[in-house]
Motif scaffolding. Structure first.
Motif: not given
Length: 562
Positions: A461-478
């Protein structure tokens, strides 16, 4: 919009141009993307030192400056540069790549052009002056069912690929009432080859009169047949059979004297193609899909067409120029043979069956076998590769109607992906048992991964947010690896447009599906903090849209649950 990976290549070329004193545009083609070994510690972008301006004359100091002197602008895109033997290697900045790949993909798939492309395919009502014809009519009376399937898949793929930019006219055998066969042309309107019989006859008469009065063609009479001498490569070709009422009794300098019989298939096909060009005044592109065994037939036809429909001289002021004739506009796309290979256990079909019937028997067999597999796995899963993350599903027992629909889609996916999963010019051996079991890379696997992404969207049920904080993905090589594959979509699409071969698409979708699975093992969306869930779902949403669009180009519908 500049493709994501092109932005990185441009930044590297600009950096090298600054160091070497060369224009960046001249260096851009030298910056190559290495996709084969990126997980083995290799860089994504590389440059061969010998290909740089100066090449072997570059001293060691200049070469070292290329990897040491990264400007601030370059460091936005490159996090590391190094020399390995005769190569300069550049590692893209993970955060920048993830951000640009997601932002560019979101923008691409929320634009009106791409978002509406699926619905617009094959619709006649579009306002456009650009018409594209794809001719996929069978040229072989003895064409087996596997070859007919491959031809239909190639025709459908090409039509969807080029038809998004204009009004598409597709000529291929239809099967009235057969959902399995017509499903191969999902989203396309097939033109009837029989509706213009009168016009084709007119072209046959024109061809006959032109041949009779031509002073340039060299004719040969053989047993009452009319043959024409083409180029040394094409040789002689029969154009008319002997007359049933009379035969040529002598031969003049221009050729046989006497009545013509029936036009051969070569002349009949020539009249059909000529009619397409006269029917569509705004014809922009003509693609003719031909089996490899009929390549010479196509070459002979176009050579004869250039003799019959020679370019016209057009006055342009005081000059006279030749206007290009339609035979020069025909693009011949050849596909290789297809068969059952070593798997001879499949259902036999009679040689008296027509082409749609042979294809229908294969599709019926595939659906029946897929239904058995689904029943055996009812309440379970066809795959057990995604035990972690959000890929687990609540068990839903399908009713018979839903089961039948799922079997149809999965069987269709398995057959189409198998047909498209071999390079277009190579021989295709279809092992029905192997392609239907769903193990490894297959159409069933692609559908499974897409259904799992639908499950994440449905359950989290997560909304699609184009302004999401993508820095939360940076540490992950996946996240980096998945974003990198997503970013390759623009290059893949360009490759498809140039080659008209579905193989690179299928290969890419398998790679994308594998990276989605790796990312899902690490990124849970359901029950996570809002900021984390939105960043992860935005990444998965981009992957989902690319996967959906790739399956759409193959003419495949999707299942939301498996």
């Amino acid at each position: 919009m500049v493709p994501t990976l092109l932005q990185f290549r441009t930044a590297i070329a600009t950096h090298l141009g600054r160091v070497l004193g060369e224009p960046a545009d001249s260096l851009l083609p030298l910056v190559q993307q290495d996709t084969a070994h990126r997980k083995a510690g290799h860089a994504v972008f590389s440059v061969v030192i010998k290909r740089l301006p100066g090449g072997d004359k570059l001293d060691e100091e200049q070469i070292q400056h290329c990897v040491d002197e990264l400007s601030e602008d370059a460091r936005q895109y490159v996090c590391n540069a190094r020399r390995v033997k005769d190569m300069l290697l550049f590692d893209p900045a993970p955060g920048q790549l993830i951000r640009l790949a997601i932002q560019d993909t979101h923008k691409l798939f929320t634009s009106d052009t791409v978002a509406g492309s699926v619905a617009l395919l094959g619709k006649r009502g579009r306002e456009t002056d650009r018409i594209v014809v794809v001719n996929g009519l069978s040229l072989q009376q003895d064409e087996n069912g596997y070859c007919a399937l491959r031809r239909s898949v190639v025709v459908g793929f090409i039509s969807r690929l080029v038809g998004s930019k204009g009004l598409i006219k597709v000529f291929c055998e239809r099967s009235d009432g057969d959902e399995a066969i017509n499903g191969l042309f999902c989203g396309l309107d097939l033109e009837s080859a029989d509706q213009d019989t009168t016009s084709v006859k007119t072209h046959l008469q024109t061809i006959e009169e032109t041949i009779k009065t031509s002073k340039e063609m060299k004719f040969i009479s053989k047993d009452g047949s009319w043959l024409v001498q083409l180029s040394p490569k094409s040789g002689q070709v029969k154009i008319y059979t002997p007359s049933t009422t009379a035969t040529a009794t002598s031969t003049s300098d221009q050729g046989p004297v006497g009545p013509m019989g029936m036009p051969t298939p070569l002349v009949q096909t020539l009249a059909l193609i000529a009619n397409h060009f006269s029917k569509y005044d705004a014809l922009d592109r003509y693609i003719w899909v031909v089996p490899d065994g009929r390549r010479l037939f196509a070459e002979q036809l176009l050579e004869l067409a250039k003799m019959v429909y020679s370019p016209r001289e057009v006055e342009d002021g005081q000059e006279r120029t030749k206007k290009q004739g339609w035979p020069d506009l025909v693009e011949v796309v050849v596909f290789g043979p297809a068969g059952a290979g070593k798997d001879k256990t499949d259902m036999p079909f009679s040689d008296t069956d027509n082409t749609p019937a042979r294809m229908a028997r294969i599709m019926e067999y595939a659906k029946a076998e897929m239904s058995k597999i689904i029943v055996e796995n009812r309440g379970g899963s066809l795959h057990n590769d995604y035990e972690d993350g959000d890929f687990e599903e609540d068990q839903v027992i399908l009713d018979e109607e839903a089961l039948s629909r799922m079997a149809t889609i999965l069987a269709h996916s398995a057959v189409v992906v198998a047909c498209a999963g071999t390079r277009r010019l190579k021989k295709l051996n279809m092992n029905m048992k192997q392609l239907l079991d769903g193990k490894g890379n297959s159409g069933v696997f692609l559908q499974y991964v897409l259904s799992r992404l639908c499950g994440i969207e449905r359950k989290s049920g997560t909304r699609l947010n184009p302004e999401a904080n993508l820095s939360l993905l940076h540490p992950y090589p996946e996240a980096f690896h998945l974003a990198l594959v997503i970013a390759e979509w623009a290059d893949i699409h360009d490759t498809l447009a140039r080659s008209l071969d579905p193989y690179p698409l299928v290969n890419y979708l398998f790679h994308l599906a594998a990276e989605i699975g790796q990312a899902n093992r690490v990124f849970r969306v359901k029950d996570m903090e809002t900021s984390v869930a939105e960043a992860r779902w935005l990444l998965f949403w981009c992957a989902k849209r690319v996967l959906e669009h790739g399956l759409m180009l193959l003419g495949l519908k999707s299942v939301e649950r498996m």
